[in-house]
Every structure is written in C-alpha cells, then in structure tokens.
Write an enzyme that holds these catalytic residues in place. Structure first.
Site, short mmCIF file in Angstrom:
data_model
loop_
_atom_site.label_atom_id
_atom_site.label_comp_id
_atom_site.label_asym_id
_atom_site.label_seq_id
_atom_site.Cartn_x
_atom_site.Cartn_y
_atom_site.Cartn_z
N ASN A 158 -2.77 2.87 -6.70
CA ASN A 158 -3.24 3.51 -5.48
C ASN A 158 -3.45 2.44 -4.42
O ASN A 158 -4.42 1.68 -4.48
CB ASN A 158 -4.54 4.27 -5.76
CG ASN A 158 -5.11 4.91 -4.51
OD1 ASN A 158 -4.44 5.06 -3.49
ND2 ASN A 158 -6.38 5.30 -4.58
N TRP A 159 -2.57 2.39 -3.45
CA TRP A 159 -2.63 1.35 -2.42
C TRP A 159 -3.71 1.60 -1.38
O TRP A 159 -4.01 0.72 -0.58
CB TRP A 159 -1.27 1.22 -1.71
CG TRP A 159 -0.15 0.78 -2.59
CD1 TRP A 159 -0.19 0.58 -3.95
CD2 TRP A 159 1.18 0.49 -2.19
NE1 TRP A 159 1.05 0.19 -4.41
CE2 TRP A 159 1.92 0.12 -3.34
CE3 TRP A 159 1.85 0.51 -0.97
CZ2 TRP A 159 3.26 -0.22 -3.30
CZ3 TRP A 159 3.19 0.17 -0.91
CH2 TRP A 159 3.88 -0.20 -2.07
N LYS A 160 -4.26 2.82 -1.34
CA LYS A 160 -5.28 3.19 -0.37
C LYS A 160 -4.78 2.87 1.06
O LYS A 160 -3.58 2.99 1.32
CB LYS A 160 -6.61 2.52 -0.71
CG LYS A 160 -7.05 2.82 -2.15
CD LYS A 160 -8.45 2.37 -2.46
CE LYS A 160 -8.77 2.68 -3.92
NZ LYS A 160 -10.20 2.40 -4.24
N HIS A 191 -9.99 12.26 -5.30
CA HIS A 191 -10.44 10.87 -5.41
C HIS A 191 -11.85 10.77 -4.82
O HIS A 191 -12.19 11.44 -3.84
CB HIS A 191 -9.48 9.94 -4.67
CG HIS A 191 -9.71 8.50 -4.96
ND1 HIS A 191 -10.73 7.77 -4.37
CD2 HIS A 191 -9.08 7.64 -5.80
CE1 HIS A 191 -10.70 6.53 -4.82
NE2 HIS A 191 -9.71 6.42 -5.69
N GLU A 208 -13.26 8.72 -2.96
CA GLU A 208 -13.35 8.37 -1.55
C GLU A 208 -13.09 9.59 -0.66
O GLU A 208 -13.71 9.72 0.40
CB GLU A 208 -12.38 7.24 -1.24
CG GLU A 208 -12.81 5.93 -1.87
CD GLU A 208 -11.69 4.93 -2.07
OE1 GLU A 208 -11.97 3.87 -2.66
OE2 GLU A 208 -10.54 5.20 -1.65
N GLU A 216 -12.68 8.24 -13.01
CA GLU A 216 -13.06 7.06 -12.24
C GLU A 216 -14.59 6.97 -12.17
O GLU A 216 -15.23 7.75 -11.49
CB GLU A 216 -12.45 7.07 -10.83
CG GLU A 216 -12.39 8.42 -10.15
CD GLU A 216 -11.98 8.32 -8.69
OE1 GLU A 216 -11.37 7.31 -8.30
OE2 GLU A 216 -12.31 9.25 -7.93
N GLY A 265 -14.28 -0.85 -6.74
CA GLY A 265 -14.45 -1.83 -5.68
C GLY A 265 -15.71 -2.65 -5.79
O GLY A 265 -16.06 -3.40 -4.87
N SER A 267 -11.55 -0.26 -11.63
CA SER A 267 -11.39 -1.72 -11.56
C SER A 267 -10.71 -2.32 -12.80
O SER A 267 -11.13 -3.36 -13.30
CB SER A 267 -12.75 -2.40 -11.32
OG SER A 267 -13.29 -2.01 -10.10
N GLY A 283 -6.49 0.31 -8.43
CA GLY A 283 -6.71 0.12 -7.01
C GLY A 283 -6.28 -1.26 -6.56
O GLY A 283 -5.10 -1.54 -6.38
N GLY A 284 -7.25 -2.17 -6.40
CA GLY A 284 -6.97 -3.49 -5.83
C GLY A 284 -5.87 -4.26 -6.52
O GLY A 284 -5.04 -4.92 -5.87
#
Length: 254
Positions: free
Chosen positions: A9-11, A99, A101, A171, A177, A217, A238-239
């Site tokens: 997921n590049w967000k 998600h 967010e 999640e 994050g 993460s 994610g990251g």
C-alpha cells in the site's frame, strides 16, 4: 485453498516518475528472485498512477493491481470520487476497503464500507477488507470483541459467493506507522480469532480457505516469522513497500 499474498500500500507517496521507477524495480526483482509460485504480489499506487503502473506489470503473472479506495456510487455527480467501473477499466483487480486511515480521517462507517465492497464486487473487483483495533482497545483487552464486531457489521452481510471473493487484512492500528509491531504470537492469536468468527458467520470450510493478511509494520526482519504462523497468509505492507529491496525481501519470506 487459500492464497499467500503480499500487498504493498503506497498510500499518498511518490510522483509519477517515482512510481514508474519503483514498480519497474519490483517487477524485475520479482521476475529474477522469486522462484516459488506460492505467493501473489499486489501493488496499490495512488489513483493517478494506476493505469501506467498496471501497464508495466501486465506481463508478469505474479503481479496484480489494486486501488486504495472506491466510491460506493456507480456514477454521477460525486466530484472527486472514483467508481468501481472506472477502476475496472484500467485493469484494477483488488481494492482496499476499510483501511484504518479512511475510517479515521474520512469517518467511514460500516454501512459505507459494505456499500463500497458491494460496488467493487459488482464489477468483479476483489475487496481487501481491513479491520483492527486502536491502542486503547488493545490495552483494555477488548480487541477480539472489537474486531469481531467490525466483521459482523460488514462482511457478515455478504452472500457466500461475495465472501469467497474478498481478502481480509488485520491491521493493529497501534502498530501502523509507529514502529511497533505485534509479535508473531499476537498476530497469530488475532488471525485465528478472525478465522473463528468467519466460520461462525459463514462456515468452517469458507473460513479455512480465506486469506487473512497481517497489516502492521511488517518488514524484512520480521516477515518470515510472521508468515510462518498458521493463520497468517501474508501481509498488507505500508512503508516497506516503498523500497523495492525491502518489499521484494518480504515477498521472498514465504
């Protein structure tokens, strides 16, 4: 038989040029280094890059395209929204729904998330439905009930045929994050609880065959241990998905 999936997921990251470079690197690394056939790779770029990223991965059967969101509406006067038909027309196969967010920043509730899943499924797009608890719920030890309720309010309202098409992603919101990661034992415990709840909502066979991803993460250092758990079928990354080397090493952790 359930699939192993690693989804990146590049967000809201990368420019057009960055996205082209990143997906080309991932595509080449997957072709060159991933020798086993037991994992499906999904990339989830921002909306403006879906078409071009999709074209770059077209020739790689292991690589699949996902969107980060979808409108609950088919079409019409909904400025800024993107419909499932639009996503389908540029080759999108999966879409994130629910998600944390989106729930937090856009106040998306269970009713809207169910409509989004239904809209995607009507176009043959597979929702990756996200569920998970915030820190205060985890600390109060209400996390199993909390996540089960998220499933009852949404996934439970799908037909058996629709349920067969979705992926579930757990999640732990407290680990997104933050640098914190659920231990492999904590991840397994929650994934097993989710599968048990799905068996109550549908049946044991459907629940056993459901892919459940871990989305908190994950990184190259912990992916192998996380993915070795019997109810963890991969990751929503994610990251680490923004670095081709890290993302590929996670894929190779199966």
């Amino acid at each position: 038989m359930r699939k192993n999936i690693v989804a990146g997921n590049w967000k809201m990251n990368k420019t057009y040029q960055d996205a082209q470079a990143l997906v080309s690197e991932i595509d080449n690394m997957v072709k060159d280094e991933v020798t086993h056939d037991n994992v499906e790779v999904i990339v989830t770029p921002p909306f403006p890059f879906l078409n071009s990223v999709g074209k770059l991965i077209q020739g790689n059967p292991r690589m699949h395209l996902a969107a980060q969101d979808v409108s609950a509406h088919e079409s019409g006067a909904y400025t800024g929204e993107v419909s499932a038909a639009m996503l389908k027309s540029v080759g999108v196969e999966y879409v994130l729904v629910g998600h944390s967010e989106r729930r937090q920043y856009h106040q998306e509730d269970a009713d809207l998330l169910l409509k989004k899943m239904k809209a995607a499924l009507a176009q043959g797009i597979k929702p990756i439905f996200c569920c998970g608890e915030p820190l205060e719920v985890r600390e109060a030890e209400d996390h199993f009930k909390y996540v089960a309720q998220q499933l009852r309010e949404t996934v439970a309202h799908l037909s058996n045929e629709e349920f067969d098409q979705i992926v579930v992603a757990y999640e732990p919101i407290w680990a997104i994050g933050t640098g914190k990661t659920a231990s492999s034992a904590q991840a397994q415990e929650m994934h097993a609880s989710i599968r048990e709840e799905l068996s109550r909502l549908f049946d044991a066979e459907a629940a056993y065959n459901k892919t459940i991803l871990y989305g908190g993460s994950a990184n190259p250092a912990n992916a192998r241990e996380l993915f070795s758990q019997p109810d963890v079928d991969g990751g929503l990354i994610g990251g680490a998905s923004l670095k081709s080397r890290d993302f590929t090493d996670i894929i190779k952790s199966f």
